[in-house]
Design an enzyme around this catalytic site. Structure first.
Site, PDB file in Angstrom:
ATOM      1  N   HIS A 105       3.675  -2.175   3.154  1.00 26.06           N
ATOM      2  CA  HIS A 105       3.709  -0.844   2.542  1.00 26.06           C
ATOM      3  C   HIS A 105       4.988  -0.682   1.743  1.00 26.06           C
ATOM      4  CE1 HIS A 105       0.822  -0.452   5.823  1.00 26.06           C
ATOM      5  NE2 HIS A 105       0.248   0.485   5.084  1.00 26.06           N
ATOM      6  N   ASP A 157       0.813  -1.221   0.000  1.00 26.11           N
ATOM      7  CA  ASP A 157       0.000   0.000   0.000  1.00 26.11           C
ATOM      8  C   ASP A 157       0.847   1.271   0.000  1.00 26.11           C
ATOM      9  OD1 ASP A 157      -1.945  -1.879   0.348  1.00 26.11           O
ATOM     10  OD2 ASP A 157      -2.910  -0.876   2.050  1.00 26.11           O
TER      11      ASP A 157
HETATM   12 ZN    ZN Z   1      -2.560   3.121   3.314  1.00 26.11          ZN
END
Ligand code: ZN
Length: 491
Positions: A457, A315
């Site tokens: 992430h 992400d």
């Molecule tokens: Zn996020």
């Protein structure tokens, strides 16, 4: 790299010169390391509310502009701040001062709130967008979102301008040549547009329109020059997420500008927007990709069907450093993953977004600016999602397959704004929090099961550092790497 003077020197002198140079460079580098470490450890020693944070610098797709990202290391006071850095000190100082002010106010407000409340959430998010006038000057539009506990969230817009060639930071007064007649014309055009906007675009009353469009310079402080129009931003009522915006095409305002800001107008007006239908259904190209993959899979069907599946998801990217490293590791394992991208980052790093798509990974939508959508108006939710889908498709030629709401926060109102399936996760590696390859692995080891979707992430270097070990572990334990849509199909 600097070029040394090209004088002819005896070999000994060359050695001595090089040695001196190396020593100087090494000490400069050490000093730099020392300085950047101290920044990372104590963000702002003058600030009583100083919060430890990590600061990264990366190139942007706008020439001469770097992006600074500052992320809080304190779980209780999360913030994510992005701002541009140019080669011009005066501009950089101005931006830093602005950021520092917002941050200081927010941290002070959190500290005050903390005296009366025990457990509460808070958040500060500052992002920016860059627009380029045809003459090459940049407009930076900052959006800051703040929220503390049950207080009303706040959103603010500020704009900054830079001619990156000479460092000039022109105001609208400069560009309209301080001419009051020009200002009057601008005011008339602006008023007309605000009055004709429907209520979804602005909720100004007649009196407010009159007040905010009055031909006073102070009413026109927040503006941007895009490639097609002068965009004006107006103050906004805090009970409403919609910033009133007026966009005046250059056709209408060109005459008001000083020479260097006048654009060449095209005679033809074929502004055919191919993007009128932003309500994305799954597109054909991704379907045919999946068909290809199915064909390949059929050959090894026996193995695949008995294998456990896991979907790796990344992400908040793309990021020029971390995403590219993640791609390399995925390639090493011949694995496909899913990337939930922020539209604002795709805009900055289009070539990285394209790399992800070209490597055959699945693309997902993660909103434009990463707000908590459950606290946003339906218009804002709509824009956040659709703008992001649009840029992902424009840049990569592929529509995102699914939508992952920031913080995993959504409600019926959010769902109503998109046709995309909502994609959450079941294994949270908390990589944003610990930034540790060892902990990344142990979170995966503890949480993974057949059909898991793992949240990571691709903006934290530690995640790229730890990914190889995670993938080695999963492979040894009989997992095949699939995309989110493949997990959903198999369930
Ligand atoms: Zn996020």
């Amino acid at each position: 790299m600097r070029n040394n003077t090209k004088r002819k020197l005896p070999i000994f002198d060359i050695l001595l010169t090089s040695l001196t140079l190396i020593l100087i460079l090494a000490s400069a580098y050490l000093l730099y390391l020392y300085k950047s470490n101290s920044i990372a450890a104590h963000d702002d020693p003058d600030d009583l509310n100083a919060v430890s944070s990590t600061i990264d610098e990366a190139d942007s797709s706008f020439s001469g502009i770097k992006i600074i990202t500052e992320i809080s290391n304190d779980v209780k006071i999360p913030f994510a701040i992005q701002y541009p850095k140019s080669n011009h000190t005066a501009f950089n100082d101005k931006i830093k001062k602005h950021i520092k002010g917002i941050k200081h106010d927010h941290l002070t407000n959190v500290a005050t709130y903390k005296q009366k409340h025990k457990n509460f959430t808070n958040e500060l998010n500052i992002s920016f967008e860059t627009f380029e006038h045809p003459n090459g000057t940049y407009s930076f539009v900052f959006v800051s979102n703040k929220h503390i506990g049950d207080l009303q969230g706040e959103m603010e817009i500020h704009t900054f301008h830079l001619n990156n060639e000479n460092g000039d930071m022109l105001t609208l007064e400069n560009i309209l040549d301080y001419d009051l007649e020009n200002l009057q014309t601008l005011s008339t055009l602006t008023k007309k547009q605000l009055e004709s906007n429907d209520s979804s675009q602005n909720r100004f009353t007649k009196e407010e329109i009159k007040k905010y469009t009055e031909p006073l310079w102070e009413n026109y402080q927040h503006f941007a020059f895009t490639d097609e129009a002068l965009v004006l931003y107006f103050p906004h009522d805090q009970t409403d997420d919609n910033i009133p915006i007026v966009s005046l095409p250059y056709e209408d305002v060109n005459d008001l500008f000083i020479d260097s800001y006048q654009v060449q107008l095209k005679d033809d007006t074929d502004h055919e927007e191919s993007s009128t239908d932003s309500n994305g259904k799954q597109n054909d190209s991704s379907d045919s990709n999946q068909a290809d993959e199915t064909e390949v899979e059929e050959n090894t069907e026996q193995e695949i069907s008995s294998a456990k599946k896991v979907a790796l998801t990344f992400d908040d990217g793309p990021d020029p450093n971390v995403t590219t490293r993640v791609l390399q590791t995925l390639e090493k394992y011949d694995a496909k993953a899913t990337f939930f991208m922020l539209g604002s980052r795709v805009e900055y790093y289009p070539e990285i977004a394209k790399m992800v798509q070209e490597a055959g990974h699945e693309l997902g939508n993660h909103s434009w600016t990463h707000p908590d959508l459950t606290k946003a108006s339906s218009d804002k939710v709509h824009n956040e999602i659709h703008r992001t889908s649009q840029i992902i498709e424009d840049i990569t030629g592929e529509k995102p397959y699914s939508f992952r709401p920031p913080y995993g926060a959504f409600n019926d109102g959010v769902k109503q704004q998109t046709d995309l399936p909502i994609a959450l996760w079941d294994v949270d590696t908390l990589d944003w929090k610990h930034r540790s390859p060892q902990q990344l692995l142990s979170h995966v080891q503890n949480g993974v099961r057949d059909g898991s979707i793992i949240l990571m992430h691709d903006i934290h270097p530690a995640t790229a550092d730890g990914l190889d070990a995670v993938m080695a572990y999963l492979q040894e334990n009989g997992y095949t790497f699939v995309t989110v849509s493949e997990i959903e199909e198999s369930q």
